[in-house]
Design a protein around this motif. Structure first.
Motif, PDB file in Angstrom:
ATOM      1  N   ALA A  94      -8.888 -10.860   0.169  1.00 47.45           N
ATOM      2  CA  ALA A  94      -8.176  -9.588   0.325  1.00 47.45           C
ATOM      3  C   ALA A  94      -8.946  -8.450  -0.344  1.00 47.45           C
ATOM      4  CB  ALA A  94      -6.777  -9.711  -0.273  1.00 47.45           C
ATOM      5  N   ASP A  95      -9.597  -8.746  -1.465  1.00 46.06           N
ATOM      6  CA  ASP A  95     -10.338  -7.746  -2.246  1.00 46.06           C
ATOM      7  C   ASP A  95     -11.762  -7.573  -1.703  1.00 46.06           C
ATOM      8  OD1 ASP A  95     -10.893  -5.957  -4.352  1.00 46.06           O
ATOM      9  OD2 ASP A  95     -11.573  -7.582  -5.660  1.00 46.06           O
ATOM     10  N   ASN A  96     -11.943  -7.790  -0.420  1.00 50.83           N
ATOM     11  CA  ASN A  96     -13.246  -7.587   0.237  1.00 50.83           C
ATOM     12  C   ASN A  96     -14.384  -8.285  -0.490  1.00 50.83           C
ATOM     13  OD1 ASN A  96     -15.098  -6.668   2.124  1.00 50.83           O
ATOM     14  ND2 ASN A  96     -15.380  -4.676   1.128  1.00 50.83           N
ATOM     15  N   ARG A 134      -2.928  -0.983  -2.620  1.00 50.02           N
ATOM     16  CA  ARG A 134      -3.000  -1.302  -4.049  1.00 50.02           C
ATOM     17  C   ARG A 134      -4.439  -1.647  -4.450  1.00 50.02           C
ATOM     18  NH1 ARG A 134      -2.234  -6.216  -5.790  1.00 50.02           N
ATOM     19  NH2 ARG A 134      -1.824  -6.585  -7.995  1.00 50.02           N
ATOM     20  N   LEU A 135      -5.119  -2.412  -3.599  1.00 49.70           N
ATOM     21  CA  LEU A 135      -6.513  -2.781  -3.911  1.00 49.70           C
ATOM     22  C   LEU A 135      -7.444  -1.581  -3.778  1.00 49.70           C
ATOM     23  CD1 LEU A 135      -6.518  -6.292  -2.252  1.00 49.70           C
ATOM     24  CD2 LEU A 135      -6.988  -5.789  -4.664  1.00 49.70           C
ATOM     25  N   GLU A 136      -7.178  -0.727  -2.801  1.00 52.58           N
ATOM     26  CA  GLU A 136      -7.998   0.486  -2.643  1.00 52.58           C
ATOM     27  C   GLU A 136      -7.844   1.385  -3.873  1.00 52.58           C
ATOM     28  OE1 GLU A 136      -6.613   3.504   0.090  1.00 52.58           O
ATOM     29  OE2 GLU A 136      -8.648   3.780   0.840  1.00 52.58           O
ATOM     30  N   SER A 137      -6.601   1.572  -4.327  1.00 48.05           N
ATOM     31  CA  SER A 137      -6.366   2.427  -5.501  1.00 48.05           C
ATOM     32  C   SER A 137      -7.024   1.834  -6.734  1.00 48.05           C
ATOM     33  CB  SER A 137      -4.872   2.583  -5.796  1.00 48.05           C
ATOM     34  OG  SER A 137      -4.238   3.083  -4.680  1.00 48.05           O
ATOM     35  N   ALA A 138      -6.946   0.507  -6.897  1.00 47.49           N
ATOM     36  CA  ALA A 138      -7.569  -0.136  -8.065  1.00 47.49           C
ATOM     37  C   ALA A 138      -9.066   0.170  -8.079  1.00 47.49           C
ATOM     38  CB  ALA A 138      -7.321  -1.641  -8.023  1.00 47.49           C
ATOM     39  N   ALA A 139      -9.710   0.102  -6.898  1.00 46.48           N
ATOM     40  CA  ALA A 139     -11.158   0.374  -6.823  1.00 46.48           C
ATOM     41  C   ALA A 139     -11.431   1.848  -7.114  1.00 46.48           C
ATOM     42  CB  ALA A 139     -11.688  -0.015  -5.454  1.00 46.48           C
ATOM     43  N   LEU A 140     -10.655   2.739  -6.503  1.00 48.31           N
ATOM     44  CA  LEU A 140     -10.921   4.179  -6.668  1.00 48.31           C
ATOM     45  C   LEU A 140     -10.658   4.641  -8.098  1.00 48.31           C
ATOM     46  CD1 LEU A 140      -9.445   5.545  -3.304  1.00 48.31           C
ATOM     47  CD2 LEU A 140     -11.861   5.245  -3.900  1.00 48.31           C
ATOM     48  N   GLU A 141      -9.672   3.999  -8.729  1.00 51.70           N
ATOM     49  CA  GLU A 141      -9.314   4.394 -10.100  1.00 51.70           C
ATOM     50  C   GLU A 141      -9.983   3.497 -11.151  1.00 51.70           C
ATOM     51  OE1 GLU A 141      -5.024   4.253  -9.988  1.00 51.70           O
ATOM     52  OE2 GLU A 141      -5.025   5.502  -8.184  1.00 51.70           O
ATOM     53  N   SER A 165     -14.996  -7.332  -9.101  1.00 53.58           N
ATOM     54  CA  SER A 165     -13.644  -7.732  -8.708  1.00 53.58           C
ATOM     55  C   SER A 165     -12.634  -6.708  -9.220  1.00 53.58           C
ATOM     56  CB  SER A 165     -13.318  -9.099  -9.312  1.00 53.58           C
ATOM     57  OG  SER A 165     -11.982  -9.428  -9.035  1.00 53.58           O
ATOM     58  N   ARG A 166     -11.670  -6.425  -8.385  1.00 53.43           N
ATOM     59  CA  ARG A 166     -10.592  -5.517  -8.816  1.00 53.43           C
ATOM     60  C   ARG A 166      -9.536  -6.284  -9.619  1.00 53.43           C
ATOM     61  NH1 ARG A 166     -14.611  -3.393  -5.878  1.00 53.43           N
ATOM     62  NH2 ARG A 166     -14.009  -4.860  -4.259  1.00 53.43           N
ATOM     63  N   TYR A 167      -9.772  -7.575  -9.855  1.00 48.93           N
ATOM     64  CA  TYR A 167      -8.793  -8.391 -10.565  1.00 48.93           C
ATOM     65  C   TYR A 167      -9.160  -8.555 -12.035  1.00 48.93           C
ATOM     66  CZ  TYR A 167      -7.430  -9.518  -5.796  1.00 48.93           C
ATOM     67  OH  TYR A 167      -7.033  -9.438  -4.493  1.00 48.93           O
ATOM     68  N   ARG A 168      -8.112  -8.634 -12.837  1.00 46.90           N
ATOM     69  CA  ARG A 168      -8.279  -8.784 -14.289  1.00 46.90           C
ATOM     70  C   ARG A 168      -9.158  -9.977 -14.633  1.00 46.90           C
ATOM     71  NH1 ARG A 168      -2.212  -7.806 -15.734  1.00 46.90           N
ATOM     72  NH2 ARG A 168      -2.316  -5.577 -15.318  1.00 46.90           N
TER      73      ARG A 168
END
Ligand code: 0L1
Ligand code: MG
Length: 261
Positions: free
Chosen positions: A157-159, A12-19, A143-146
């Motif tokens: 978790a989000d590196n 889920r975190l990988e997809s958030a970064a890629l997208e 950050s991949r977080y809102r």
């Protein structure tokens, strides 16, 4: 947490970064939250996924090692993450905001090790003895977080929000420098916006390197010789938009600049 759940969160975190898509922080979607150990499991699963996809490991990083960063993010424990070739940008190049969510930049002191470093029990002295040379860096975090909002397990978790890092400037031997008083000025569009010195990083950036070795020892991992390690933002991170130009001017280590398009 089951291995399947860890894999699901990493994906889920990988997809958030890629997208380039912000997602709710991990502790909000995991019933009962997650422990720091589970968060590092997710980070290591994410690292394995990127390596399996063809990315190359280029270094390691520490984060949340300065008061300025801890205060800005409301999180008080230093953490580590990994660096990949796909994050690396040479100085004076451009970073496209279209591939990022809400980037921020921060100036850092980085080391390259000449011998391996193994915790537990690493100190500033053992860390300094393992350093080959010192280089300046700018880290671009994203950050991949809102809303760039997270708690400690979620950012682990989000590196540690890793996204890009800018390399260049001058390499110096560690015995040529006083890393505590080594100053940096960050300019945004030609105007000084942040100022700091190496001592902002845990009192001495080499303590950040020692702490990394000690944290990795908890997983029976070491820092191999020849590893590039960023020690954490010296100042608070500064938001970047398309059109912005940043320069980080380091005493003795030269200047790095980057333009966001
Ligand atoms: O997003 C963040 O601020 C967490 C990573 C911290 C990076 C740093 O302190 O160098
Ligand atoms: Mg950083």
């Amino acid at each position: 947490m089951t291995p399947a759940k860890i894999a699901e969160h990493a994906q889920r975190l990988e997809s958030a970064a890629l997208e380039c898509r912000a997602v709710p922080q991990l502790s909000a979607v995991e019933p009962g939250g997650l422990s720091l150990a589970e968060a590092y499991e997710v980070q290591w699963a994410l690292r394995r996924r990127r390596l399996a996809a063809g990315a190359r490991l280029t270094g390691l990083k520490m984060g949340l090692t300065s008061r300025a960063k801890m205060k800005q993010m409301g999180v008080e424990t230093p953490i580590y993450g990994f660096l990949l070739d796909e994050y690396c940008v040479p100085a004076d190049f451009e970073v496209s905001t279209s591939r990022l969510i809400h980037p921020r930049i921060e100036p850092e002191i980085a080391f390259v090790t000449r011998s391996s470093l193994q915790g537990p029990g690493c100190t500033i002295a053992s860390a300094l003895a393992a350093v080959d040379f010192v280089v300046p860096a700018i880290e671009v975090i994203d950050s991949r977080y809102r809303d760039f909002k997270f708690d400690l397990p979620s950012v682990v978790a989000d590196n540690a929000s890793s996204a890009r890092y800018i390399v260049g400037g001058c390499a110096r031997r560690v015995d040529e420098l006083d890393l505590r008083t080594l100053g940096v000025v960050v300019e945004k569009n030609g105007e000084g916006v942040a100022f700091g010195a190496g001592a902002a990083v845990l009192g001495h950036p080499a303590l950040s390197l020692a702490l990394l070795a000690n944290l990795l020892a908890e997983r029976e991992q070491t820092i191999p010789a020849g590893t590039y390690v960023m020690t954490g933002g010296i100042t608070e991170a500064i938001g970047a938009k398309a059109g912005d130009h940043f320069a980080a001017r380091f005493q003795t280590l030269g200047s790095l600049s980057v333009r966001f398009t």
